[in-house]
Design a protein around this motif. Structure first.
Motif, PDB file in Angstrom:
ATOM      1  N   ASP A   1       0.830  -1.204   0.000  1.00  0.00           N
ATOM      2  CA  ASP A   1       0.000   0.000   0.000  1.00  0.00           C
ATOM      3  C   ASP A   1       0.866   1.257   0.000  1.00  0.00           C
ATOM      4  O   ASP A   1       0.612   2.203  -0.747  1.00  0.00           O
ATOM      5  N   ILE A   2       1.914   1.277   0.804  1.00  0.00           N
ATOM      6  CA  ILE A   2       2.803   2.443   0.883  1.00  0.00           C
ATOM      7  C   ILE A   2       3.572   2.625  -0.428  1.00  0.00           C
ATOM      8  O   ILE A   2       3.716   3.748  -0.920  1.00  0.00           O
TER       9      ILE A   2
ATOM     10  N   GLN B   1       2.605   1.725  -3.421  1.00  0.00           N
ATOM     11  CA  GLN B   1       1.673   2.200  -4.447  1.00  0.00           C
ATOM     12  C   GLN B   1       1.239   3.642  -4.214  1.00  0.00           C
ATOM     13  O   GLN B   1       1.104   4.406  -5.166  1.00  0.00           O
ATOM     14  N   ARG B   2       1.039   4.034  -2.976  1.00  0.00           N
ATOM     15  CA  ARG B   2       0.591   5.406  -2.689  1.00  0.00           C
ATOM     16  C   ARG B   2       1.711   6.433  -2.807  1.00  0.00           C
ATOM     17  O   ARG B   2       1.489   7.527  -3.321  1.00  0.00           O
ATOM     18  N   ASP B   3       2.891   6.107  -2.293  1.00  0.00           N
ATOM     19  CA  ASP B   3       3.937   7.118  -2.156  1.00  0.00           C
ATOM     20  C   ASP B   3       5.041   7.056  -3.206  1.00  0.00           C
ATOM     21  O   ASP B   3       5.754   8.048  -3.390  1.00  0.00           O
TER      22      ASP B   3
ATOM     23  N   ASP C   1       5.183   4.342  -6.342  1.00  0.00           N
ATOM     24  CA  ASP C   1       4.940   3.786  -7.667  1.00  0.00           C
ATOM     25  C   ASP C   1       3.525   3.234  -7.754  1.00  0.00           C
ATOM     26  O   ASP C   1       3.272   2.095  -7.368  1.00  0.00           O
ATOM     27  N   PRO C   2       2.585   4.031  -8.274  1.00  0.00           N
ATOM     28  CA  PRO C   2       1.204   3.565  -8.350  1.00  0.00           C
ATOM     29  C   PRO C   2       1.020   2.351  -9.267  1.00  0.00           C
ATOM     30  O   PRO C   2       0.017   1.657  -9.183  1.00  0.00           O
ATOM     31  N   THR C   3       1.996   2.088 -10.145  1.00  0.00           N
ATOM     32  CA  THR C   3       1.874   0.960 -11.076  1.00  0.00           C
ATOM     33  C   THR C   3       2.407  -0.345 -10.504  1.00  0.00           C
ATOM     34  O   THR C   3       2.340  -1.372 -11.172  1.00  0.00           O
TER      35      THR C   3
ATOM     36  N   ARG D   1       5.739   5.556   8.544  1.00  0.00           N
ATOM     37  CA  ARG D   1       4.292   5.583   8.284  1.00  0.00           C
ATOM     38  C   ARG D   1       3.548   4.639   9.225  1.00  0.00           C
ATOM     39  O   ARG D   1       2.492   4.979   9.745  1.00  0.00           O
TER      40      ARG D   1
ATOM     41  N   ARG E   1       0.762   5.559  12.052  1.00  0.00           N
ATOM     42  CA  ARG E   1      -0.573   4.934  12.068  1.00  0.00           C
ATOM     43  C   ARG E   1      -0.830   4.125  13.336  1.00  0.00           C
ATOM     44  O   ARG E   1      -1.940   3.673  13.588  1.00  0.00           O
TER      45      ARG E   1
END
Length: 160
Positions: free
Chosen positions: A118-119, A121-123, A125-127, A154, A158
């Motif tokens: 998740d991290i 992809q979000r921060d 490399d969305p691919t 992160r 959280r």
């Protein structure tokens, strides 16, 4: 006895004053003469106590997943990073291999990997489809280690 006669005394010509450029050139030569251009051997310079025990690493995170990411990052930095396999013969590991090696249980490793993807992809490399595919596209261990440090921060923020 013949007398020796001295030639008339001639005075040497008075030295002329040096120009600024000539003085600057002489100063540069003097500095060059003082500077050693031999490469510095750090083994001669850096010395540490021989029998000092290594201090245990301080764990900067109190949450379990953040602490796991930190341990995995430390593993990558000390043992090395690899691609296309969990671990190699020399002990280097990929992201998932480092997390699994440091996790207390398989469910903890799975939770950490889910959060790590998740991290990524979000921060970063969305691919990225999977952690393994993202890991295998890296040229060296710099970004994987950086990702683990970022993920630790992160996860700590959280509270996981």
């Amino acid at each position: 006895m013949p007398t020796l006669t001295r030639p008339p005394a001639t005075r040497p010509a008075a030295p002329t004053a040096l120009t600024f450029d000539e003085r600057l050139a002489l100063a540069a030569l003097a500095v060059d003469a003082r500077i050693s251009t031999e490469p510095l051997d750090l083994a001669d310079v850096i010395r540490g106590p021989v029998d000092t025990p290594v201090a245990p690493e301080v764990q900067p995170y109190r949450t379990p997943i953040a602490a796991l990411f930190h341990r995995a990052q430390t593993r990558l930095l000390s043992a090395g990073w690899c691609a296309n396999q969990l671990r190699d013969e020399q002990g280097a590991a990929c992201l998932i291999g480092a997390i699994r090696a440091e996790a207390g249980s398989r469910p903890e490793a799975d939770d950490a990997c889910t959060l790590l993807l998740d991290i990524i992809q979000r921060d970063f490399d969305p691919t990225a489809g999977t952690i393994a595919s993202w890991n295998d596209r890296q040229r060296d261990g710099h970004m994987p280690a950086r990702i683990l440090g970022h993920a630790a921060s992160r996860a700590d923020a959280r509270g996981v």
